[in-house]
Design a protein around this motif. Structure first.
Motif, PDB file in Angstrom:
ATOM      1  N   HIS A  11       0.814  -1.216   0.000  1.00 35.14           N
ATOM      2  CA  HIS A  11       0.000   0.000   0.000  1.00 35.14           C
ATOM      3  C   HIS A  11       0.849   1.268   0.000  1.00 35.14           C
ATOM      4  CE1 HIS A  11      -2.830  -2.988   1.864  1.00 35.14           C
ATOM      5  NE2 HIS A  11      -3.527  -2.537   0.832  1.00 35.14           N
ATOM      6  N   PHE A  12       2.137   1.117  -0.290  1.00 31.82           N
ATOM      7  CA  PHE A  12       3.052   2.262  -0.204  1.00 31.82           C
ATOM      8  C   PHE A  12       2.538   3.476  -0.977  1.00 31.82           C
ATOM      9  CE2 PHE A  12       6.282   4.880  -2.184  1.00 31.82           C
ATOM     10  CZ  PHE A  12       6.937   5.384  -1.068  1.00 31.82           C
ATOM     11  N   PHE A  13       2.263   3.304  -2.261  1.00 34.11           N
ATOM     12  CA  PHE A  13       1.904   4.459  -3.090  1.00 34.11           C
ATOM     13  C   PHE A  13       0.619   5.130  -2.603  1.00 34.11           C
ATOM     14  CE2 PHE A  13       4.752   2.225  -6.025  1.00 34.11           C
ATOM     15  CZ  PHE A  13       5.618   3.264  -6.304  1.00 34.11           C
ATOM     16  N   THR A  14      -0.366   4.337  -2.260  1.00 32.77           N
ATOM     17  CA  THR A  14      -1.634   4.885  -1.770  1.00 32.77           C
ATOM     18  C   THR A  14      -1.430   5.648  -0.465  1.00 32.77           C
ATOM     19  OG1 THR A  14      -2.836   3.061  -2.787  1.00 32.77           O
ATOM     20  CG2 THR A  14      -3.972   4.277  -1.029  1.00 32.77           C
ATOM     21  N   LEU A  15      -0.753   5.016   0.488  1.00 30.66           N
ATOM     22  CA  LEU A  15      -0.610   5.630   1.812  1.00 30.66           C
ATOM     23  C   LEU A  15       0.404   6.764   1.827  1.00 30.66           C
ATOM     24  CD1 LEU A  15      -0.930   2.544   4.177  1.00 30.66           C
ATOM     25  CD2 LEU A  15      -2.607   4.356   3.728  1.00 30.66           C
ATOM     26  N   HIS A  16       1.458   6.644   1.036  1.00 35.58           N
ATOM     27  CA  HIS A  16       2.451   7.723   0.965  1.00 35.58           C
ATOM     28  C   HIS A  16       1.763   9.028   0.541  1.00 35.58           C
ATOM     29  CE1 HIS A  16       6.569   9.213   0.717  1.00 35.58           C
ATOM     30  NE2 HIS A  16       6.281   9.745  -0.466  1.00 35.58           N
ATOM     31  N   ILE A  17       0.922   8.946  -0.458  1.00 40.62           N
ATOM     32  CA  ILE A  17       0.189  10.121  -0.940  1.00 40.62           C
ATOM     33  C   ILE A  17      -0.836  10.580   0.096  1.00 40.62           C
ATOM     34  CG2 ILE A  17      -1.493  10.890  -2.676  1.00 40.62           C
ATOM     35  CD1 ILE A  17       0.070   9.034  -4.677  1.00 40.62           C
ATOM     36  N   LYS A  18      -1.568   9.643   0.695  1.00 36.64           N
ATOM     37  CA  LYS A  18      -2.598  10.007   1.674  1.00 36.64           C
ATOM     38  C   LYS A  18      -1.975  10.673   2.897  1.00 36.64           C
ATOM     39  CE  LYS A  18      -6.818  10.277   3.057  1.00 36.64           C
ATOM     40  NZ  LYS A  18      -7.737  11.196   2.370  1.00 36.64           N
ATOM     41  N   PHE A  19      -0.876  10.105   3.407  1.00 39.56           N
ATOM     42  CA  PHE A  19      -0.226  10.704   4.575  1.00 39.56           C
ATOM     43  C   PHE A  19       0.277  12.118   4.257  1.00 39.56           C
ATOM     44  CE2 PHE A  19       0.835   6.180   6.137  1.00 39.56           C
ATOM     45  CZ  PHE A  19      -0.309   6.126   6.920  1.00 39.56           C
ATOM     46  N   GLU A  20       0.760  12.331   3.043  1.00 43.63           N
ATOM     47  CA  GLU A  20       1.190  13.681   2.660  1.00 43.63           C
ATOM     48  C   GLU A  20       0.005  14.643   2.643  1.00 43.63           C
ATOM     49  OE1 GLU A  20       3.772  16.074  -0.709  1.00 43.63           O
ATOM     50  OE2 GLU A  20       3.345  13.948  -1.019  1.00 43.63           O
ATOM     51  N   GLU A  21      -1.121  14.198   2.098  1.00 50.91           N
ATOM     52  CA  GLU A  21      -2.333  15.026   2.112  1.00 50.91           C
ATOM     53  C   GLU A  21      -2.715  15.385   3.549  1.00 50.91           C
ATOM     54  OE1 GLU A  21      -7.061  14.235   1.896  1.00 50.91           O
ATOM     55  OE2 GLU A  21      -5.877  13.105   0.439  1.00 50.91           O
ATOM     56  N   LEU A  22      -2.657  14.389   4.432  1.00 50.37           N
ATOM     57  CA  LEU A  22      -3.066  14.611   5.815  1.00 50.37           C
ATOM     58  C   LEU A  22      -2.088  15.519   6.566  1.00 50.37           C
ATOM     59  CD1 LEU A  22      -4.343  11.039   6.723  1.00 50.37           C
ATOM     60  CD2 LEU A  22      -5.718  13.066   6.180  1.00 50.37           C
ATOM     61  N   TYR A  23      -0.773  15.348   6.339  1.00 51.94           N
ATOM     62  CA  TYR A  23       0.145  16.235   7.069  1.00 51.94           C
ATOM     63  C   TYR A  23       0.128  17.648   6.504  1.00 51.94           C
ATOM     64  CZ  TYR A  23       4.331  15.746   3.934  1.00 51.94           C
ATOM     65  OH  TYR A  23       5.231  15.765   2.895  1.00 51.94           O
ATOM     66  N   THR A  24      -0.172  17.796   5.220  1.00 52.96           N
ATOM     67  CA  THR A  24      -0.316  19.137   4.648  1.00 52.96           C
ATOM     68  C   THR A  24      -1.525  19.836   5.269  1.00 52.96           C
ATOM     69  OG1 THR A  24       0.751  18.461   2.584  1.00 52.96           O
ATOM     70  CG2 THR A  24      -0.635  20.441   2.501  1.00 52.96           C
ATOM     71  N   ASN A  25      -2.622  19.091   5.411  1.00 56.91           N
ATOM     72  CA  ASN A  25      -3.804  19.645   6.066  1.00 56.91           C
ATOM     73  C   ASN A  25      -3.510  19.987   7.531  1.00 56.91           C
ATOM     74  OD1 ASN A  25      -6.347  18.871   7.917  1.00 56.91           O
ATOM     75  ND2 ASN A  25      -7.015  19.932   6.053  1.00 56.91           N
ATOM     76  N   ALA A  26      -2.794  19.114   8.226  1.00 55.64           N
ATOM     77  CA  ALA A  26      -2.456  19.364   9.630  1.00 55.64           C
ATOM     78  C   ALA A  26      -1.592  20.612   9.775  1.00 55.64           C
ATOM     79  CB  ALA A  26      -1.762  18.144  10.234  1.00 55.64           C
TER      80      ALA A  26
END
Length: 159
Positions: free
Chosen positions: A45-60
């Motif tokens: 799930h690297f590609f999916t989660l790598h992108i999702k975590f970036e979205e979430l930390y940008t929002n944070a």
């Protein structure tokens, strides 16, 4: 009545500022955890989660800035040291190295749950003191996490 520059009574707004500083502290720990998840995720799930975590930390990161600026708008200084963040956060640091991808997601789901709980308490307080500006801002933050909780739970195969 001793009102601040935006017409809110100083005595009534102090609990809001204290709660916002606590939320700010929790967001800083949450933000760093998201960064660790982003950097250390491995597996299918690297590609999916790598992108999702970036979205979430940008929002944070954006949320952190909005919180600090709201605290300043209310006439008080925001917490600004890691000592303050660690001392005032119910969210705890975790080591994300070598953790399975689904467990990383569960760390974030746990953080979301704690942040939503804090935000609901803030919204109760802001409603009591007539601080609609803070209430609207917090509601927006909470809605983002509620939607992402649903998505991440679905990703983990949970209801």
């Amino acid at each position: 009545m001793n009102a601040n520059k935006i017409g809110l009574e100083e005595k009534k707004i102090k609990p809001v500022v204290d709660q916002l500083n606590d939320l700010l502290a929790n967001y800083h720990i949450h933000y760093q955890k998201l960064r660790g998840c982003h950097w250390n995720v491995k597996g299918s799930h690297f590609f999916t989660l790598h992108i999702k975590f970036e979205e979430l930390y940008t929002n944070a990161q954006q949320t952190i800035d909005e919180l600090a600026e709201r605290i300043l708008t209310l006439g008080k200084p925001p917490h600004s040291t890691f000592a303050d963040y660690i001392a005032n956060s119910v969210i705890k640091e975790v080591n994300t190295i070598g953790v399975k991808d689904i467990e990383l997601v569960k760390f974030i789901l746990d953080d979301f749950s704690k942040l939503i709980e804090i935000e609901r308490e803030i919204m109760d307080t802001t409603a009591e003191v007539g601080d609609d500006g803070t209430n609207d801002m917090i509601n927006k933050f909470m809605q983002f996490k509620e939607k992402n909780t649903w998505m991440l739970r679905a990703f983990c195969g949970e209801n």
